[in-house]
Design an enzyme around this catalytic site. Structure first.
Site, PDB file in Angstrom:
ATOM      1  N   TRP A 108       1.131  -1.132  -0.109  1.00 18.83           N
ATOM      2  CA  TRP A 108      -0.116  -0.131  -0.012  1.00 18.83           C
ATOM      3  C   TRP A 108       0.418   1.073   0.325  1.00 18.83           C
ATOM      4  O   TRP A 108       0.696   2.160  -0.961  1.00 18.83           O
ATOM      5  CB  TRP A 108      -0.892  -0.165   1.012  1.00 18.83           C
ATOM      6  CG  TRP A 108      -2.328  -0.872   0.975  1.00 18.83           C
ATOM      7  CD1 TRP A 108      -2.521  -1.998   1.618  1.00 18.83           C
ATOM      8  CD2 TRP A 108      -3.155  -0.284   0.085  1.00 18.83           C
ATOM      9  NE1 TRP A 108      -3.719  -2.606   0.728  1.00 18.83           N
ATOM     10  CE2 TRP A 108      -4.007  -1.695   0.244  1.00 18.83           C
ATOM     11  CE3 TRP A 108      -3.400  -0.194  -1.306  1.00 18.83           C
ATOM     12  CZ2 TRP A 108      -5.354  -2.169  -0.573  1.00 18.83           C
ATOM     13  CZ3 TRP A 108      -4.492  -0.071  -1.773  1.00 18.83           C
ATOM     14  CH2 TRP A 108      -5.262  -1.547  -2.233  1.00 18.83           C
ATOM     15  N   ASP A 183      -2.015   6.711   6.631  1.00 20.49           N
ATOM     16  CA  ASP A 183      -3.086   5.813   5.718  1.00 20.49           C
ATOM     17  C   ASP A 183      -3.335   4.713   6.517  1.00 20.49           C
ATOM     18  O   ASP A 183      -2.518   3.610   6.939  1.00 20.49           O
ATOM     19  CB  ASP A 183      -2.404   4.880   4.473  1.00 20.49           C
ATOM     20  CG  ASP A 183      -3.484   4.150   3.311  1.00 20.49           C
ATOM     21  OD1 ASP A 183      -4.764   4.128   4.346  1.00 20.49           O
ATOM     22  OD2 ASP A 183      -3.129   3.789   2.686  1.00 20.49           O
ATOM     23  N   LYS A 207     -12.869  -2.021   5.425  1.00 19.28           N
ATOM     24  CA  LYS A 207     -12.289  -2.415   6.607  1.00 19.28           C
ATOM     25  C   LYS A 207     -12.975  -2.295   8.280  1.00 19.28           C
ATOM     26  O   LYS A 207     -13.592  -2.890   8.803  1.00 19.28           O
ATOM     27  CB  LYS A 207     -10.151  -1.883   6.637  1.00 19.28           C
ATOM     28  CG  LYS A 207     -10.014  -2.983   5.416  1.00 19.28           C
ATOM     29  CD  LYS A 207     -10.033  -1.885   4.028  1.00 19.28           C
ATOM     30  CE  LYS A 207      -9.425  -2.675   2.836  1.00 19.28           C
ATOM     31  NZ  LYS A 207      -8.375  -2.043   2.428  1.00 19.28           N
TER      32      LYS A 207
HETATM   33  C1  LIG Z   1      -7.332  -0.927   1.157  1.00 16.90           C
HETATM   34  C2  LIG Z   1      -6.692  -0.480   1.299  1.00 16.90           C
HETATM   35  C3  LIG Z   1      -6.158   0.779   0.075  1.00 16.90           C
HETATM   36  C4  LIG Z   1      -7.319   1.103  -1.016  1.00 16.90           C
HETATM   37  O1  LIG Z   1      -8.628   0.994  -0.526  1.00 16.90           O
HETATM   38  P1  LIG Z   1      -9.649   1.717  -1.758  1.00 16.90           P
HETATM   39  O2  LIG Z   1     -10.923   2.308  -1.051  1.00 16.90           O
HETATM   40  O3  LIG Z   1      -9.464   0.396  -2.842  1.00 16.90           O
HETATM   41  O4  LIG Z   1      -9.334   3.213  -2.894  1.00 16.90           O
HETATM   42  C5  LIG Z   1      -5.607   1.405   0.633  1.00 16.90           C
HETATM   43  N1  LIG Z   1      -4.659   1.633   1.926  1.00 16.90           N
HETATM   44  C6  LIG Z   1      -4.723   0.763   2.554  1.00 16.90           C
HETATM   45  C7  LIG Z   1      -3.737   0.652   3.603  1.00 16.90           C
HETATM   46  C8  LIG Z   1      -5.710  -0.337   2.439  1.00 16.90           C
HETATM   47  O5  LIG Z   1      -5.917  -1.233   3.207  1.00 16.90           O
END
Ligand SMILES: *Cc1c(COP(=O)(O)O)cnc(C)c1O
Length: 371
Positions: A108, A183, A207
């Protein structure tokens, strides 16, 4: 070897995202689907500017601010575009097309650094990719931060590789008084956040927060209002903040579901209780895996994720029978990400500790049968 309770209980869903939600949240949403609080409308059918939706929105924002103790000098934005959208939206808003440094600790953060390079001078200040393929976080002392960098991006929890920061780095101590961009898509609301070190934090909701479609963005006020001219208006933090996330139509239903999840987290005991459960779930799993002599997790124990636990069977030929048996036992979506292989158990806030206990029973039975 189906669990005796399979017939009566809902399966446990270990998907990485979109992921399992608290059952009471799903049930409440179902009961309010066609008529929210006697309004005669379902939430999907409401104007985002009407008093009903405004109440939903205001309460969701307030609950989230309470849960994470978000200071007054941070705006909370409910945006679209997901975590991947923010990979572009952050540099468009914060980089001034200057420098941004990235700590690459998994897929990521690697993706984030590549996307940012379209909009600014993005550099990788440290990476753990070559060191066994993202099994750890690059030690802070070795980070090559550049003078004049506008911010440092980290991924708090690498969902695919199962690597998680246990504390946020102190950039000031490294001689760089710049904000972190975090993030936190896959571990938000599972631990407190140290806002004194953060400039921007963002999380796709699917999530730990609810359904896909809404992205939570926390922005320190001094970082608002400096977007590059090419930044699309709908993604300009200032325009979105000034309009209370209603610059354009927000993802109303996803905000409503997130609001129900915030209420659920509060009722359970807040982020402290979510953290306690995360520690309990993940330690149960890691302790068993490490002692099993059958399964293995290859992540540095100091930075193992409490949310995503990748693990391997002794050989890949066992993967298919493992997944088949798991499904029959009411344990869903345990297949690892294709880039890593093996298995992955995602154990977010909504996963009961009992789900992990049932998974452990299955792991033990499968190992006995195939070990
Ligand atoms: C799932 C995830 C994303 C991606 O998110 P989207 O909603 O598909 O754009 C980005 N960063 C992390 C750490 C993730 O787990």
């Amino acid at each position: 070897m189906p669990h005796p309770a399979t017939a009566v209980r809902r399966p446990y869903n270990f998907a990485a995202g979109p992921a399992t939600l608290p059952l009471p949240v799903l049930e409440q949403a179902a009961s309010e689907m066609t008529d929210w609080h006697g309004s005669g409308m379902g939430v999907m059918e409401m104007s985002h500017r009407g008093s009903e939706f405004m109440a939903i929105y205001t309460e969701a924002e307030r609950d989230l601010r309470d849960l994470l103790a978000v200071p007054e000098n941070f705006k909370i934005l409910f945006m679209q575009g997901g975590g991947i959208g923010e990979n572009a939206i952050v540099p468009l808003n914060v980089s001034r097309a200057g420098r941004a440094d990235f700590i690459v600790s998994g897929s990521w953060s690697k993706k984030s650094s590549k996307e940012a390079a379209k909009y600014c001078d993005a550099a990788v200040a440290a990476s753990s990719e070559d060191n066994g393929g993202f099994r750890t976080i690059p030690p802070v002392a070795g980070w090559q931060l550049r003078d004049g960098t506008e911010y440092v991006h980290i991924c708090g929890n690498e969902t695919i590789h199962g690597v998680e920061y246990q504390t946020l780095p102190d950039l000031k101590a490294l001689g760089h008084d710049v904000p972190l961009v975090v993030d936190c898509s896959s571990h938000i609301l599972s631990r407190p956040m140290d806002w004194s070190r953060i400039g921007v934090a963002f999380a796709g909701a699917q999530k730990n927060v609810g359904m896909s479609g809404v992205t939570l963005v926390f922005v320190r006020e001094d970082l608002i209002g400096r977007a590059l001219p090419i930044c699309p208006s709908a993604f300009d933090y200032k325009l979105v903040a000034d309009a209370d996330s209603m610059f354009n139509t927000p993802p109303t239903y996803a905000i409503y579901i997130a609001g129900l999840v915030f209420k659920w987290v509060k009722a359970q005991g807040g982020v402290a209780e979510m953290e306690r459960r995360a520690v309990e779930r993940s330690s149960l799993l890691y302790r068993y895996i490490d002692g099993s002599g059958f399964y293995r997790n290859e992540v540095d124990p100091a930075v193992r994720s409490r949310m995503n636990v990748p693990f391997f069977l002794p050989n890949d030929a066992l993967n298919a029978p493992f997944l088949e048996g798991a499904k029959a036992a009411g344990l869903l979506q345990l297949k690892g990400h294709k880039s890593v292989g093996g298995m992955r158990a995602s154990i977010y806030n909504a996963m009961p500790v009992d789900g992990v206990r049932v998974l452990l029973e299955y792991l033990q039975a499968f190992a006995r049968q195939h070990g």
